[in-house]
Scaffold this motif. Structure first.
Motif, PDB file in Angstrom:
ATOM      1  N   UNK A  11      35.126  37.574  39.254  1.00  0.00           N
ATOM      2  CA  UNK A  11      34.625  38.941  39.345  1.00  0.00           C
ATOM      3  C   UNK A  11      34.607  39.653  38.001  1.00  0.00           C
ATOM      4  N   UNK A  12      34.659  38.901  36.927  1.00  0.00           N
ATOM      5  CA  UNK A  12      34.495  39.490  35.610  1.00  0.00           C
ATOM      6  C   UNK A  12      35.764  39.897  34.924  1.00  0.00           C
ATOM      7  N   UNK A  13      36.919  39.646  35.494  1.00  0.00           N
ATOM      8  CA  UNK A  13      38.167  39.999  34.855  1.00  0.00           C
ATOM      9  C   UNK A  13      38.983  38.771  34.538  1.00  0.00           C
ATOM     10  N   UNK A  14      40.289  38.930  34.526  1.00  0.00           N
ATOM     11  CA  UNK A  14      41.214  37.829  34.258  1.00  0.00           C
ATOM     12  C   UNK A  14      42.096  37.647  35.479  1.00  0.00           C
ATOM     13  N   UNK A  15      42.306  36.411  35.894  1.00  0.00           N
ATOM     14  CA  UNK A  15      43.176  36.107  37.016  1.00  0.00           C
ATOM     15  C   UNK A  15      44.147  35.012  36.659  1.00  0.00           C
ATOM     16  N   UNK A  16      45.143  34.814  37.506  1.00  0.00           N
ATOM     17  CA  UNK A  16      46.145  33.779  37.305  1.00  0.00           C
ATOM     18  C   UNK A  16      45.970  32.736  38.406  1.00  0.00           C
TER      19      UNK A  16
END
Length: 1043
Positions: free
Chosen positions: A174-179
């Motif tokens: 979704x265009x961000x940063x995830x873990x």
């Protein structure tokens, strides 16, 4: 942490174009600190050290920064980033020592993108050597170089403080940063551990920091990938963070088994109160709501799959359905408006119990149900009705043309819809109705009514009375404990009043938590503990009051319980509601709504001051005074009308203290009407049979309101009501009341009056605020004298002052500071009780249940504290208002009066001036079995009077003209004609004088002829009289019918 610039579709963030994030290295994607570990410094903080030897120019670590709303001159721990912005870093960067001297530095931060960086070694670095980054702005910001820590041997310390080897940070969808998990992780297994760095930022503004103190005053950023765990938006979080505030460390554990490559998410607890999460909270709430809707819709679908047999027993979920239907169906049909020639929409039509009956009179009927078998049976049973269209569809997905129906009818529908579906459908129905059209629906309340066996029951049973005292358990109301899994919601969700307050199961303890809490408080574990949080009530109770469509709204026009169910099954929990689509409320109605004076919570507040059932001063004492004044008209069999009956206190008092009388209350507030309807089932059956209520939302002024037969009431009570009416409306109400009273009937009026022409500025502001219209006693008496004989006018201002002083004492007792106590809720002791109750269970279960139970108890306590804050506001407002009105009465600005009037009798109204002329009908050919008619026009000082007399003899030849023709003839002469019978005693009173005057008219009346009965002085069988300026009589003897 989740970036709040995302849009949402079905509760999930939508991708943002051009994120600019890419795969920067083979391991860790965006964050890689595997060459570094953290160590405790001599000062108690943390420092970064190299795990192994690192060559000059080699990459130490890479990561992502978070831009912070902080000034670099206030904090040496933040990095300068692109101009005047400042940031914190991921991994171990936040724990490097900083220096502005190049010769002292061993590493340098190099930006590689908008928010990405790499750390490059400026020289060779030995194993376990402390890392010092170069920050050339440090000196200009007024900070000295940070002291270095002692060299560590690093033995066994590399993974003690930080370990993010099982996770990686990379661009999410979704265009961000995830873990994301780099391996399979089992439930309960450690996912990541790390340390935090407190920063001087405000977490209510910045979403990239953790809450790191119990008082919510300390905020911190975390090591490793901890700041990139996104929030779970639908309750499916798979990790949980345990915070060790004193050590400034944290651990993240798996809540369930996590597969390799699966995104890791948290539950953001601070989402409920941090302002920076407002948008995120809205996304979360929407997602949870949609998930709940889907689950509940699936439950209802499964429920009706179990009950899809096309029989009346299945439709009514009762084995006695056939016998109940014989009484219930006619009763329901008697409450709907006329459908002749109308377009009708029936929702939840089932097998067509009502469809065919509606179609026989309506122009068109569209019947909708989502059970296929029921629709097929409806078509078969009503095949002869060609104007009936049966549609199989889900009403929540139904789309119809605007303003296409005159009536929307449903029988048991909203109880099978969720809150949001009810709200959306209410708005749709308003659009489908034509102006002036009606919505009628009937629902089961409190609990299931049928005796059919059910595998499970997801039905939502609302309650017609809102119990808004303390909490259920605290005050002992029935809402404290709810059996089984039935869901209860306020029936005020069905009424347009309810501007505030509703119950919702917000504090719900289930499963192991329920066992723990129940055992701790010695409550049966099969129950659920409910608490109605105020912040939920307003939104929950406005399904219909919030609905608007092209400037139109709903107006409640009637509600009551289904009497046939009460008779056959002793069940008063079946309710029907009738609404009308109306234009926006008039100005005065809107002003009354704006005051919020009769919201359910305010009604209950008034009852704490005046007593149960009263929203006005005096309570039972004034009601007893009304009984004493009206005693001659309160004999067994008498009928009483209570205009503006409020919460029903006066009506119930009169009925209970005067055996055999019947009391009917008319209310102008839909809140009051629904409130009274909800309480009616609680009243003893003998009393309930003699008390009824009605809603007249336009104050009884229009022709369609207060529309009762003439001569129907013996006594009319108007208690503290006139002050809410415009002057012209007061005259209209009195005119109607006069028509409804029997001869010799009485009107008792208690109202506020203006004490003097020049009121104080304070009291003028007060009456403007509450939109009172206070007449002077002389003006009120003059108004009454136009219609009645005023026999008593008493000034009760001193009693009013006494009542206000008593009210102030009860305000202190029930709302004052002595009640502002949370109560003895020792949370520490409660936790010990819960832990004792859980002994013997697995340790993991004990921990989870104990934490959940304590969390619910904290919420419960917080909810009570919130109620106390609102009670404090109520206390100050009520005390100030009561004190002001008491002082106004003491100063002479405000008076309270009781007006006692009686209706005039025939003898006192017939003119004493001799008659001047007679209008008679010409002779005509007799027609058998018709009444003879003689008309006389009598001119007198008080106006024109028309007198009709006749017997059961034949009408003369050529006289048989219809009443409508006679009325038109009289109207041309400025006369009014009303038909009816007078009681014999009234005739006897007027007979002698009337016959004497009639005999004098033979010569004057141009050959007038009198019937033998009149000439001989016999008793007249019927007399009618009408004054030109007002109706004199339109009366019927008790038990007789109008002509």
């Amino acid at each position: 942490m989740l970036q709040l610039h995302r849009a949402t579709v079905f509760g999930r963030p939508r991708p943002r174009a051009g994120s600019g994030l890419g795969r920067l290295c083979q391991r860790g994607y965006l964050v890689d600190c595997s060459k570094i570990y953290l160590d405790r410094s001599s000062s108690g903080g943390f420092v970064s050290r190299a795990r192994a030897k690192i060559r000059r120019g080699e990459t130490l670590e890479l990561g992502v920064v978070r831009l912070l709303p902080v000034e670099g001159s206030r904090c040496p721990l933040v990095l300068p980033w692109s101009g005047s912005r400042w940031a914190s870093g991921s991994g171990c960067l936040q724990f490097y020592h900083a220096t502005s001297q190049p010769e002292e530095a061993s590493a340098k931060v190099v930006p590689t993108g908008e928010e990405q960086f790499v750390v490059i070694a400026l020289r060779d670095i030995e194993p376990h050597e402390e890392l010092v980054r170069l920050d050339e702005t440090l000196h200009s910001r007024g900070f000295a170089a940070q002291p270095s820590a002692q060299v560590s041997n690093g033995a066994g310390e590399e993974s003690r403080w930080i370990d993010c080897s099982k996770v990686e940070a990379r661009p999410d969808a979704w265009g961000g940063v995830g873990v994301y998990a780099t391996q399979r992780i089992s439930s309960g297994e450690l996912v990541e551990r790390g340390v935090v760095q407190p920063l001087p930022v405000d977490g209510n503004i910045c979403q990239y920091v953790f809450t790191w103190s119990e008082d919510r005053s300390v905020w911190a950023t975390g090591s490793g990938c901890s700041v990139f765990y996104n929030a779970s938006l639908d309750g499916s979080e798979n990790t949980s963070m345990t915070r060790h505030l004193e050590d400034e460390t944290f651990e993240i554990f798996a809540l369930r088994d996590i597969e390799k490559g699966e995104e890791l998410t948290h539950l953001y607890k601070s989402i409920e109160w941090r302002s920076c999460f407002r948008e995120l909270k809205a996304i979360r709430d929407d997602a949870l709501q949609r998930k709940t809707l889907d689950n509940e819709r699936a439950e209802f679908t499964e429920y009706w799959a179990d009950h899809s047999s096309p029989t009346i027993e299945t439709m009514m979920l009762d084995t006695d359905a056939a016998s109940i239907d014989k009484l219930e169906r006619p009763e329901i049909l008697s409450q709907i408006p006329s459908v002749a020639g109308k377009d009708v929409l029936e929702l939840g039509a089932g097998i067509g119990r009502f469809s065919g009956l509606l179609a026989r009179k309506a122009r068109r009927v569209v019947a909708v149900d989502f059970v296929a078998a029921a629709c097929a049976e409806n078509r078969h049973a009503n095949a002869e009705q060609k104007n009936l269209e049966v549609i199989q569809a889900d009403v929540t997905a139904l789309q119809l043309e605007p303003t296409s129906f005159d009536l929307v009818f449903s029988n048991w529908l909203f109880m099978y819809l969720t809150d949001e579906e009810c709200r959306e459908l209410a708005a749709k129905l308003l659009g489908w109705l034509r102006p002036g059209g009606h919505l009628f629906f009937r629902e089961s309340c409190f609990h299931a009514s049928g005796n059919a066996a059910r595998r499970f029951n997801p039905t939502k049973y609302r309650t017609p009375e809102q119990l808004l005292g303390r909490r259920g358990v605290a005050c002992g109301h029935v809402w404290g404990l709810v059996e089984g899994e039935e869901k209860h919601r306020p029936l005020f969700t069905y009424t347009n009043n309810m501007n505030t307050h509703g119950f919702q199961a917000n504090v719900v303890i289930t499963g192991a938590t329920a066992c723990a809490t129940a055992a701790a408080f010695k409550a049966p574990h099969r129950h659920r503990l409910l608490a109605p949080p105020r912040h939920k009530r307003h939104r929950y109770s406005q399904f219909f009051s919030d609905a608007l469509a092209d400037g139109f709204r709903y107006q409640l026009s009637g509600t009551n319980f289904v009497e046939s169910y009460a008779k056959l099954k002793g069940n008063m929990h079946q309710y029907w509601f009738r609404w009308q689509k109306v234009s926006p409320a008039n100005k005065r109605h809107l002003m009354m709504l704006q005051t919020g004076q009769y919201a359910p919570a305010k009604i209950l507040r008034y009852e704490k001051i005046y007593g149960r059932g009263y929203i006005y001063t005096g309570g039972d004492e004034i009601s007893q005074k009304l009984v004493d004044l009206g005693q001659p008209n309160l004999q067994p069999g008498a009928s009483v009308l209570d205009v503006g009956c409020g919460a029903g206190g006066t009506a119930y008092y009169l009925a209970s203290h005067c055996p055999g009388i019947f009391v009917h209350g008319a209310n102008w507030s839909s809140e009051m009407a629904s409130f009274n309807a909800g309480r009616l089932p609680q009243v003893p059956s003998e009393l309930r049979a003699r008390v009824s209520f009605e809603l007249t939302p336009e104050c009884g002024v229009p022709e369609n309101e207060l529309r009762y037969p003439p001569n129907i009431f013996d006594l009319v009570v108007i208690r503290e009501t006139f002050m809410y009416l415009e002057p012209e409306d007061k005259a209209v109400i009195l005119r109607k009341v006069k028509k409804m009273l029997r001869p010799g009937g009485r009107v008792l009026i208690i109202d506020y009056c203006r004490g003097r022409p020049a009121l104080s500025q304070t009291f003028q502001s007060h009456i403007r605020r509450w939109h009172y219209d206070c007449s002077s006693p002389a003006e009120l008496e003059e108004l009454l004298a136009h219609h009645f004989e005023v026999s008593l006018a008493e000034d009760h201002t001193q009693d009013f002052i006494k009542y206000m002083e008593e009210g102030l004492a009860r305000i202190e007792e029930n709302l004052g500071p002595s009640t502002w106590k949370v109560g003895q809720m020792d949370l520490d002791n409660s936790q010990e009780k819960i832990q004792d109750a859980l002994k013997g269970l697995p340790e993991e279960v004990q921990k989870e249940a104990s934490e959940a139970a304590m969390e619910k108890l904290k919420l419960y306590k917080a909810s009570i504290e919130s109620d106390i804050e609102i009670q404090k506001e109520d206390y100050h407002w009520v005390k100030d208002t009561w004190s002001l009105e008491r002082q106004a009465a003491m100063d002479g600005d405000l008076l309270t009066t009781i007006e006692h009037t009686v209706t005039a009798t025939l003898a006192s109204v017939l003119p004493t001036t001799p008659m001047a002329s007679v209008l008679r009908r010409p002779k005509a050919r007799p027609r058998p079995r018709l009444r003879t008619c003689r008309w006389m026009r009598v001119r007198c000082a008080e106006g024109n009077v028309v007198v009709r007399m006749g017997g059961l003899s034949e009408v003369p030849k050529g006289v048989a003209k219809p009443w409508s023709h006679a009325r038109r003839v009289l109207e041309k002469q400025g006369l009014v004609l009303l038909r009816g019978l007078l009681p014999k005693d009234a005739v006897a009173c007027a007979r002698t004088r009337l016959l004497t005057e009639l005999k004098q008219l033979k010569a004057v009346g141009a050959g007038a002829e009198l019937s033998p009965e009149c000439a001989e002085g016999e008793a007249l069988p019927e007399v009618q009289a009408v004054l030109e300026h007002a109706a004199l009589f339109d009366a019927t003897a008790r038990g007789s019918n109008c002509l």
